[in-house]
Scaffold this motif. Structure first.
Motif, short mmCIF file in Angstrom:
data_model
loop_
_atom_site.label_atom_id
_atom_site.label_comp_id
_atom_site.label_asym_id
_atom_site.label_seq_id
_atom_site.Cartn_x
_atom_site.Cartn_y
_atom_site.Cartn_z
N TRP A 63 0.78 -1.34 -0.43
CA TRP A 63 -0.11 -0.22 0.21
C TRP A 63 0.93 1.29 0.21
O TRP A 63 0.73 2.71 -0.46
N LEU A 64 1.87 1.36 0.83
CA LEU A 64 2.83 2.28 1.35
C LEU A 64 3.94 2.63 -0.36
O LEU A 64 3.69 3.60 -1.12
N LEU A 65 3.51 1.76 -1.57
CA LEU A 65 4.14 1.83 -3.25
C LEU A 65 3.69 1.96 -3.76
O LEU A 65 3.48 3.20 -4.85
N TRP A 66 2.06 1.54 -3.39
CA TRP A 66 1.02 3.07 -4.70
C TRP A 66 0.74 3.98 -3.55
O TRP A 66 0.58 4.87 -4.50
N MET A 67 1.15 4.35 -2.46
CA MET A 67 1.47 6.07 -2.13
C MET A 67 1.78 6.67 -2.90
O MET A 67 1.55 7.60 -2.65
N ILE A 68 2.90 5.91 -2.53
CA ILE A 68 4.27 6.79 -3.23
C ILE A 68 3.56 7.12 -4.69
O ILE A 68 4.13 8.12 -4.92
N ALA A 69 3.63 6.18 -5.57
CA ALA A 69 3.39 6.32 -6.65
C ALA A 69 2.49 7.31 -6.86
O ALA A 69 2.27 8.60 -7.86
N GLY A 70 1.59 7.62 -6.02
CA GLY A 70 0.33 8.03 -6.47
C GLY A 70 0.60 9.90 -6.20
O GLY A 70 0.31 10.61 -6.97
N SER A 71 1.43 10.16 -4.87
CA SER A 71 1.90 11.28 -4.28
C SER A 71 2.83 11.90 -5.57
O SER A 71 2.70 12.72 -5.99
N THR A 72 3.62 11.29 -6.08
CA THR A 72 3.88 11.45 -6.79
C THR A 72 4.06 11.65 -8.31
O THR A 72 4.50 12.56 -9.13
N ILE A 73 2.57 11.20 -9.19
CA ILE A 73 1.43 11.41 -9.89
C ILE A 73 1.21 13.01 -10.06
O ILE A 73 1.28 13.55 -10.64
N THR A 79 4.68 20.17 -10.62
CA THR A 79 5.59 20.84 -10.78
C THR A 79 6.18 21.40 -12.08
O THR A 79 6.44 22.31 -12.60
N PHE A 80 4.90 20.68 -12.97
CA PHE A 80 4.57 20.94 -14.21
C PHE A 80 3.60 22.57 -14.67
O PHE A 80 4.51 23.74 -14.42
N GLU A 107 13.56 27.29 -18.34
CA GLU A 107 13.38 27.13 -16.51
C GLU A 107 12.36 25.17 -18.24
O GLU A 107 12.54 24.33 -16.43
N ASN A 108 12.35 25.28 -18.94
CA ASN A 108 11.68 23.91 -19.21
C ASN A 108 12.72 23.10 -19.54
O ASN A 108 12.24 21.62 -18.88
N PHE A 109 13.23 22.87 -19.78
CA PHE A 109 14.81 22.07 -19.14
C PHE A 109 14.95 21.97 -17.64
O PHE A 109 15.03 20.51 -17.83
N TYR A 110 14.70 22.16 -16.89
CA TYR A 110 14.76 22.22 -15.23
C TYR A 110 14.09 21.20 -15.02
O TYR A 110 13.95 20.33 -14.15
N MET A 111 12.55 22.04 -15.94
CA MET A 111 11.61 21.09 -14.87
C MET A 111 11.21 18.99 -16.01
O MET A 111 11.06 18.37 -15.02
N ILE A 112 11.90 19.19 -17.08
CA ILE A 112 12.17 18.13 -17.98
C ILE A 112 13.49 17.52 -16.16
O ILE A 112 12.69 15.91 -16.46
N ILE A 113 14.43 17.80 -16.60
CA ILE A 113 15.89 17.11 -15.22
C ILE A 113 14.51 17.26 -14.05
O ILE A 113 14.43 15.86 -13.46
N GLU A 114 13.35 17.86 -13.34
CA GLU A 114 13.18 17.65 -11.75
C GLU A 114 12.18 16.39 -11.90
O GLU A 114 12.53 15.59 -11.00
N ILE A 115 11.86 16.15 -13.69
CA ILE A 115 10.67 15.22 -13.53
C ILE A 115 10.84 13.60 -13.78
O ILE A 115 10.46 12.90 -12.99
N ILE A 116 12.38 14.05 -13.94
CA ILE A 116 12.65 12.43 -14.22
C ILE A 116 12.97 11.84 -12.73
O ILE A 116 13.61 11.15 -12.49
N VAL A 117 13.63 13.17 -12.52
CA VAL A 117 13.95 12.77 -10.71
C VAL A 117 13.00 12.42 -10.21
O VAL A 117 12.99 11.57 -9.21
N TYR A 118 12.01 12.89 -10.08
CA TYR A 118 10.66 12.58 -9.54
C TYR A 118 10.27 10.88 -9.62
O TYR A 118 9.61 10.20 -8.86
N CYS A 119 10.31 10.73 -10.59
CA CYS A 119 10.71 9.43 -11.57
C CYS A 119 10.99 8.04 -11.44
O CYS A 119 10.73 7.16 -10.80
N LEU A 120 11.93 8.21 -9.85
CA LEU A 120 12.63 7.43 -9.30
C LEU A 120 12.86 7.19 -7.64
O LEU A 120 12.47 8.18 -6.89
N ILE A 121 11.38 6.24 -7.94
CA ILE A 121 10.69 5.58 -6.50
C ILE A 121 11.26 4.64 -6.78
O ILE A 121 10.99 3.66 -7.58
N PRO A 122 10.37 3.72 -4.98
CA PRO A 122 9.69 2.54 -5.36
C PRO A 122 9.19 2.11 -6.34
O PRO A 122 7.91 2.83 -5.81
N LEU A 123 9.34 0.55 -6.70
CA LEU A 123 7.46 0.29 -7.47
C LEU A 123 7.39 -0.73 -7.18
O LEU A 123 8.25 -1.58 -6.25
#
Length: 423
Positions: A63-73, A79-80, A107-123
């Motif tokens: 359940w925590l993994l799914w909550m992490i995925a939902g909060s990341t989305i 962030t966008f 700023e759009n380039f920095y946004m893409i990098i930040e989104i990539i960092v946010y995608c690094l989560i346990p699944l």
């Protein structure tokens, strides 16, 4: 980021409205980012224990993994939206042109990098995956969970927490940016850090050091903890306070050696800690040295006080020389100056003359400028007044000595009369 040519005066109300909107989105991203890190830390503790499939803690971990995925989305969405509000704010200030293309805006380039960092989560589907490695220190194989590695990378999100803290300070406000534009000063996060180190140096450095110690300590624990699966009694950094202690002695370059990393990932984290420690300690030393330097007002005050102190010393030594000279003359006139007493007075007089010359030499090292002379005149301690006081002291001393001499003569005459009457 492109800066357009000469621009007119911006509407402060409009730019401030866009900035408040951007600041609000920054706070929303901060909350979701912090929640994701907190959930990831709890899930890491549960997954490390490797509970059975029928254990309720295994379900909690899922359940925590799914909550992490939902909060990341949600975090990616906000962030966008945050970057879009920032771009609107910059366009209202004229920093970005209204027809700038997507790839021309940094700023759009920095946004893409930040989104990539946010995608690094346990699944959830990587929960059972492992990466084995051979540990030379133990002479045995160990393994990481894929989610442990992802949690280690998830800690990088802390950088964006620091960014939010810097954004919410006074030095990142809309008014601050307008002032920077007025003086043609480039405003960025480095400017904010410089401003904080200028206004609150010790508090800023203490909070930076304290937070980095706990963050790197947690990362080092994730890297070293898998070794306890091979030998649970080994003295390693799997315990959190041991990891924090290792980071403290490493970042301060003490290096006791009682705890040290045994894995390649742990050593890589320690290398980063050493690099960060060089920077932090250098800044702390420079800040401490700068705080010990006297300001121009303090230097002028110290110089004035030193002149006053030396003049007082010269005055005291001169009075001592006069006192000893008059004491010697008085005893010589009265015939009470013995050879032993004369020798002692000469020694004291020679020492007083040496101290007087030394005080004059020290005083001559300080030049007298007009401003200092005016200050001394204002407080009533100029050289003329000191000399007058010295002359007054000498004249009073001479008068007292003459009066004492007259009194002694009168007493001698009375004693002679009394003796003659008795005869």
């Amino acid at each position: 980021m492109k800066i357009i040519g000469p621009k007119g005066l911006e509407d402060g109300r409009v730019t401030n409205l866009y900035f408040l909107k951007f600041e609000f989105m920054e706070q929303v991203c901060f909350v979701f980012n912090l929640v994701g890190i907190f959930l990831g830390a709890i899930q890491y503790e549960l997954e490390f224990e490797e509970y059975d499939s029928d254990d309720p803690f295994r379900d909690i971990s899922q359940w925590l993994l799914w909550m992490i995925a939902g909060s990341t989305i949600l975090l990616i969405y906000f962030t966008f939206y945050r970057y879009q509000t920032k771009i609107q704010w910059l366009k209202s200030r004229g920093v970005i042109g209204p027809r700038e293309k997507f790839y021309d805006i940094n700023e759009n380039f920095y946004m893409i990098i930040e989104i990539i960092v946010y995608c690094l989560i346990p699944l959830s589907f990587t929960e059972t995956m492992r990466i084995s490695f051979y540990n030379v220190a133990q002479g045995a194989e160990a393994y990481y969970h894929i989610n442990e590695m992802l949690t280690l990378l998830m800690v990088i999100r802390v950088v964006y927490l620091y960014r939010t803290v810097l954004t919410l300070t006074f030095w990142s406000s809309n008014r601050t940016l307008r002032v920077c534009d007025f003086y043609s000063c480039e405003h960025n996060y480095l400017f904010v850090i410089k401003s904080l180190l200028k206004t609150s140096p010790y508090l800023t450095q203490f909070l930076m050091l304290l937070s980095l110690i706990f963050v790197f300590g947690y990362q080092l624990r994730i890297c070293e903890r898998p070794l306890t699966r091979v030998n649970d009694i080994i003295d390693n950094l799997g315990v959190y306070y041991n990891s924090v202690w290792c980071i403290i002695i490493t970042i301060t370059f003490v290096g006791y050696g009682d705890y040290y990393p045994r894995t390649d990932l742990g050593r890589f984290v320690v290398i980063i800690v050493c690099i960060v420690g060089i920077f932090l300690l250098s800044v702390m030393i420079v800040t401490f040295i700068e705080s010990l330097k006297a300001t121009p007002i303090e230097s002028q005050t110290m110089s004035l006080l030193e002149r006053i102190r030396l003049r007082q010393i010269v005055k005291n030594e001169a009075a001592q020389v006069i006192k000893l000279s008059m004491q010697q003359a008085y005893r010589w006139r009265n015939g009470t100056l013995t050879e032993k007493k004369q020798h002692q007075i000469e020694i004291d007089l020679r020492l007083a003359m040496h101290n007087f010359r030394f005080a004059l030499q020290q005083q001559s090292k300080f030049g007298m400028d007009n401003q200092t002379e005016n200050i001394i005149n204002h407080i009533g301690l100029d050289l003329k007044q000191l000399r007058n006081e010295q002359n007054l002291d000498v004249s009073l001393l001479m008068e007292k000595l003459e009066q004492q001499e007259k009194i002694s003569k009168q007493l001698m005459e009375k004693m002679n009369l009394i003796l003659s009457e008795k005869k």
